[in-house]
Design a protein around this motif. Structure first.
Motif, PDB file in Angstrom:
ATOM      1  N   HIS B 198       0.825  -1.203   0.000  1.00 29.11           N
ATOM      2  CA  HIS B 198       0.000   0.000   0.000  1.00 29.11           C
ATOM      3  C   HIS B 198       0.867   1.264   0.000  1.00 29.11           C
ATOM      4  N   THR B 199       1.966   1.216   0.753  1.00 29.49           N
ATOM      5  CA  THR B 199       2.891   2.358   0.770  1.00 29.49           C
ATOM      6  C   THR B 199       3.472   2.584  -0.626  1.00 29.49           C
ATOM      7  N   ALA B 200       3.796   1.494  -1.317  1.00 32.28           N
ATOM      8  CA  ALA B 200       4.344   1.604  -2.678  1.00 32.28           C
ATOM      9  C   ALA B 200       3.354   2.308  -3.601  1.00 32.28           C
ATOM     10  N   GLN B 201       2.077   1.975  -3.457  1.00 30.63           N
ATOM     11  CA  GLN B 201       1.037   2.633  -4.255  1.00 30.63           C
ATOM     12  C   GLN B 201       1.029   4.140  -4.013  1.00 30.63           C
ATOM     13  N   ILE B 202       1.070   4.505  -2.735  1.00 25.72           N
ATOM     14  CA  ILE B 202       1.049   5.943  -2.402  1.00 25.72           C
ATOM     15  C   ILE B 202       2.278   6.633  -2.987  1.00 25.72           C
ATOM     16  N   LEU B 203       3.460   6.042  -2.768  1.00 23.92           N
ATOM     17  CA  LEU B 203       4.697   6.687  -3.205  1.00 23.92           C
ATOM     18  C   LEU B 203       4.762   6.805  -4.729  1.00 23.92           C
ATOM     19  N   SER B 204       4.209   5.820  -5.427  1.00 23.17           N
ATOM     20  CA  SER B 204       4.226   5.865  -6.896  1.00 23.17           C
ATOM     21  C   SER B 204       3.345   6.986  -7.433  1.00 23.17           C
ATOM     22  N   SER B 205       2.375   7.406  -6.640  1.00 23.56           N
ATOM     23  CA  SER B 205       1.409   8.394  -7.120  1.00 23.56           C
ATOM     24  C   SER B 205       1.828   9.831  -6.843  1.00 23.56           C
ATOM     25  N   VAL B 206       2.982  10.009  -6.190  1.00 18.69           N
ATOM     26  CA  VAL B 206       3.403  11.357  -5.785  1.00 18.69           C
ATOM     27  C   VAL B 206       4.657  11.774  -6.561  1.00 18.69           C
ATOM     28  N   PRO B 207       4.526  12.663  -7.540  1.00 17.77           N
ATOM     29  CA  PRO B 207       5.686  13.038  -8.361  1.00 17.77           C
ATOM     30  C   PRO B 207       6.818  13.700  -7.551  1.00 17.77           C
ATOM     31  N   GLY B 208       6.495  14.323  -6.452  1.00 14.13           N
ATOM     32  CA  GLY B 208       7.502  15.060  -5.674  1.00 14.13           C
ATOM     33  C   GLY B 208       8.486  14.176  -4.936  1.00 14.13           C
ATOM     34  N   ILE B 209       8.252  12.863  -4.943  1.00  9.60           N
ATOM     35  CA  ILE B 209       9.196  11.931  -4.313  1.00  9.60           C
ATOM     36  C   ILE B 209       9.802  11.085  -5.422  1.00  9.60           C
ATOM     37  N   ASN B 210      11.133  10.994  -5.440  1.00 12.47           N
ATOM     38  CA  ASN B 210      11.816  10.181  -6.448  1.00 12.47           C
ATOM     39  C   ASN B 210      11.843   8.726  -5.978  1.00 12.47           C
ATOM     40  N   TYR B 211      10.656   8.095  -6.053  1.00 11.96           N
ATOM     41  CA  TYR B 211      10.508   6.730  -5.550  1.00 11.96           C
ATOM     42  C   TYR B 211      11.046   5.727  -6.571  1.00 11.96           C
ATOM     43  N   ILE B 212      12.000   4.885  -6.145  1.00 12.89           N
ATOM     44  CA  ILE B 212      12.619   3.937  -7.088  1.00 12.89           C
ATOM     45  C   ILE B 212      12.123   2.507  -6.903  1.00 12.89           C
ATOM     46  N   GLY B 213      11.161   2.296  -6.012  1.00 12.62           N
ATOM     47  CA  GLY B 213      10.601   0.956  -5.834  1.00 12.62           C
ATOM     48  C   GLY B 213      11.164   0.236  -4.629  1.00 12.62           C
ATOM     49  N   TYR B 214      10.977  -1.082  -4.628  1.00 14.28           N
ATOM     50  CA  TYR B 214      11.431  -1.886  -3.495  1.00 14.28           C
ATOM     51  C   TYR B 214      12.943  -2.083  -3.533  1.00 14.28           C
ATOM     52  N   VAL B 215      13.534  -2.099  -2.364  1.00 16.40           N
ATOM     53  CA  VAL B 215      14.941  -2.491  -2.249  1.00 16.40           C
ATOM     54  C   VAL B 215      15.025  -3.596  -1.198  1.00 16.40           C
ATOM     55  N   GLU B 216      16.015  -4.476  -1.334  1.00 18.22           N
ATOM     56  CA  GLU B 216      16.172  -5.574  -0.389  1.00 18.22           C
ATOM     57  C   GLU B 216      17.202  -5.226   0.679  1.00 18.22           C
ATOM     58  N   GLY B 217      17.281  -6.053   1.695  1.00 18.28           N
ATOM     59  CA  GLY B 217      18.174  -5.795   2.829  1.00 18.28           C
ATOM     60  C   GLY B 217      19.610  -5.504   2.418  1.00 18.28           C
ATOM     61  N   ASN B 218      20.124  -6.297   1.480  1.00 13.73           N
ATOM     62  CA  ASN B 218      21.521  -6.091   1.063  1.00 13.73           C
ATOM     63  C   ASN B 218      21.709  -4.775   0.300  1.00 13.73           C
ATOM     64  N   ASP B 219      20.616  -4.266  -0.280  1.00 14.87           N
ATOM     65  CA  ASP B 219      20.712  -3.007  -1.036  1.00 14.87           C
ATOM     66  C   ASP B 219      20.968  -1.788  -0.152  1.00 14.87           C
ATOM     67  N   ILE B 220      20.741  -1.924   1.148  1.00 18.40           N
ATOM     68  CA  ILE B 220      20.994  -0.792   2.050  1.00 18.40           C
ATOM     69  C   ILE B 220      22.419  -0.284   1.819  1.00 18.40           C
ATOM     70  N   PHE B 221      23.346  -1.235   1.657  1.00 18.99           N
ATOM     71  CA  PHE B 221      24.766  -0.867   1.614  1.00 18.99           C
ATOM     72  C   PHE B 221      25.346  -0.725   0.206  1.00 18.99           C
ATOM     73  N   THR B 222      24.514  -0.906  -0.817  1.00 23.12           N
ATOM     74  CA  THR B 222      25.070  -0.857  -2.176  1.00 23.12           C
ATOM     75  C   THR B 222      25.036   0.530  -2.796  1.00 23.12           C
ATOM     76  N   GLY B 223      24.317   1.467  -2.170  1.00 26.50           N
ATOM     77  CA  GLY B 223      24.201   2.795  -2.757  1.00 26.50           C
ATOM     78  C   GLY B 223      23.107   2.873  -3.810  1.00 26.50           C
ATOM     79  N   LYS B 224      22.278   1.860  -3.882  1.00 26.82           N
ATOM     80  CA  LYS B 224      21.178   1.820  -4.852  1.00 26.82           C
ATOM     81  C   LYS B 224      20.134   2.905  -4.554  1.00 26.82           C
ATOM     82  N   ALA B 225      19.958   3.202  -3.283  1.00 25.73           N
ATOM     83  CA  ALA B 225      19.007   4.242  -2.868  1.00 25.73           C
ATOM     84  C   ALA B 225      19.713   5.241  -1.962  1.00 25.73           C
ATOM     85  N   ASP B 226      19.184   6.463  -1.940  1.00 24.58           N
ATOM     86  CA  ASP B 226      19.715   7.471  -1.009  1.00 24.58           C
ATOM     87  C   ASP B 226      18.960   7.444   0.313  1.00 24.58           C
TER      88      ASP B 226
END
Lengths: 341, 341
Positions: B198-226
């Motif tokens: 449900h959160t993903a739906q909300i975030l996808s609908s708001v242009p003011g947030i640069n939402y890139i989708g789901y990330v997994e636990g290991n992605d925390i440290f890869t720099g995939k998201a800010d």
């Protein structure tokens, strides 16, 4: 020793048959009582086996399947459309009693979905769980579950996970009265969400479980508990975050190795130790995760696993057969359900 | 440069006044525009300051409080019974506009509860969050929230966290259009629990947030998201699991150092590098976590922090004052609430 039969998904994993074939050969050569049913494309398997000599061919049965489940395939699609796949076949062999256990390095989601459908859960168990052992700074390993089989778990399911984890620690790891901790954001009674608090109430009321209370994220690795219980959402993310941190540390050491002669020398010396430790703390690389709570033994090896890692998963499956894990879980849950107030 | 005032909880932390006093002295000596209000037992503070020379006394104001919040005190008890505590006072100074921000190394739960009560949340924000930056293998840090302020978060609160994290990354870290990821057990749309979907739906609908989708636990440290958004239950456990793993790796290196001459040498050489890396990946040790979403700036330093770590937390607070983080969050949430369908 009595005969033991394991069905091996030869088409699963990122590296496919070359790795699964090598693992199969290593396994039958190491264990003379092991019989393997190799499920997959028979031409590829037969051709792959030709490069090995002195094979105990009678203990390497090939069972041809037309299909394979892709690593990125949706579980629902695999369940519907891949009925003649190597993954489906190994599960069916367990269900039919033709194999004592099965091992796959294939798509985890598809394996979970198919295993649940083909094998069904044990009486008293609503959902299977993905469990793996992790190293601790203590003498014994810790079992962490669920690692992602179920992202929505109520307290009843968490209670069942505590029972299953307890049986794994007792039977597979040989720990008497394993200490079961519930993963939470603090150790105090008042901490946590409703689901965790309610599970704590249930676990406290059952004498047959050695429940030690809440444990925090850092306690996973301290050896404070033998079994750490959480839902699949938290367990999966915690495990993968640790995997990510492990990789970051390795990368950091590589990075500093370019700085000056001294750090370069030190980092180069440190790397082999670190890689070894990383392999030890990254269960995905060296170990198999087991899918438990089903009417049969299913061990999942990492998709990117080497033949040694897959061999480890086969050994894990053999060990679970030896200890009759599903039967023990069934008995334990029956006993505990009678104990509960 | 304009005058800047920070209220410092002198009694908080495992190490108490000796460490908080040293940090205060270091801070005012480094920043000539910094004014500190030192809240706590005035005798102890005055006595502690006597051992330093050349102090800019006008910029070190002492405010006496009779009480202190204990590190193991229950938050509800601290809120009720510790109205004349150093922790309560620093928050009140911010609320009254006498300080631009406050810093405490005290009991996290008590600080959260008191801050929420004294400062209240910003309009449009239901719950504050605990946020910290972590290193990645990329060039920039990643902001992870919530680290444990709220264990029960619905999708509305997770949306607000995404907004707050985005503002922190943009204002404090200087990242334009920060990439916001939602922590999940897989990257596919169908993965995850209802709250995340449900959160993903909300975030996808708001242009003011640069939402890139789901990330997994290991992605925390890869720099995939800010910015990586999750609820306080998952965030706290993931962060602490990483802390536990870091400690385990350090212990393992120490352990192998006893084995033979070569591993002993290698491990001894590796240890300093590892300690340095561990400090970098363990935000609790080097950094302050910020409590955001409130009508004022609150930075939490680790209880066991050294004076350098506490100085770091003071700098973090100064930076947030400079960037006017609460005002920016307020504006951002107002804008986004209008954008939402």
């Amino acid at each position: 020793m009595t005969h033991l039969t394991i069905a091996l998904d030869m088409m699963g994993g990122d590296n496919g048959p070359p790795v699964t074939i090598e693992a199969a050969v290593l396994a039958v050569k190491e264990y003379s009582h092991l019989h393997l049913i190799l499920c997959g494309d028979s031409d590829i398997i037969r051709h792959g086996l030709e490069s090995y000599s002195d094979l105990p061919e009678k203990r390497l049965e090939i069972l041809h399947t037309e299909q394979k489940v892709e690593m990125d395939e949706r579980p629902s699609s695999a369940l519907r459309n891949k009925q003649d796949s190597s993954m489906r076949r190994v599960l069916e062999l367990v269900e039919q009693g033709r194999a004592d256990a099965c091992v796959s390095a294939g798509n985890t989601g598809a394996l979970l979905t198919m295993a649940y459908y083909v094998l069904k859960t044990l009486p008293g168990i609503d959902r299977p769980a993905l469990i793996s052992s992790l190293p601790t700074s203590g003498r014994q390993k810790v079992y962490l579950l669920d690692l992602g089989a179920n992202v929505n778990c109520d307290s009843e399911i968490l209670f069942q996970y505590a029972v299953m984890g307890s049986v794994m620690a007792e039977e597979v790891e040989g720990i008497s009265k394993p200490r079961v901790g519930l993963l939470n954001v603090g150790e105090e009674q008042i901490k946590g969400n409703d689901q965790v608090k309610h599970t704590a109430q249930i676990l406290s009321s059952v004498p047959g479980i050695n429940y030690i209370g809440y444990v925090e994220g850092n306690d996973i690795f301290t050896g404070k508990a033998d079994v750490v219980v959480t839902d699949g959402f938290v367990g999966n993310i915690a495990l993968k975050a640790c995997e990510g941190l492990g990789k970051l540390i390795l990368n950091e050491v590589k990075r500093v190795s370019g700085k000056n002669l001294l750090t370069r020398m030190m980092a180069r010396l440190a790397l082999p130790i670190l890689r070894k430790i990383y392999a030890r703390v990254n269960p995905d690389q060296y170990n198999g995760a087991s899918l438990i709570g089903l009417r049969g033994i299913v061990v999942k090896s990492h998709g990117n696993a080497s033949s040694e890692a897959l061999l480890y998963a086969i050994k894990e499956a053999m060990h679970e057969v030896d200890r009759q894990v599903p039967t023990k879980i069934k008995h334990k849950i029956e006993t505990l359900l009678m104990e509960r107030p």
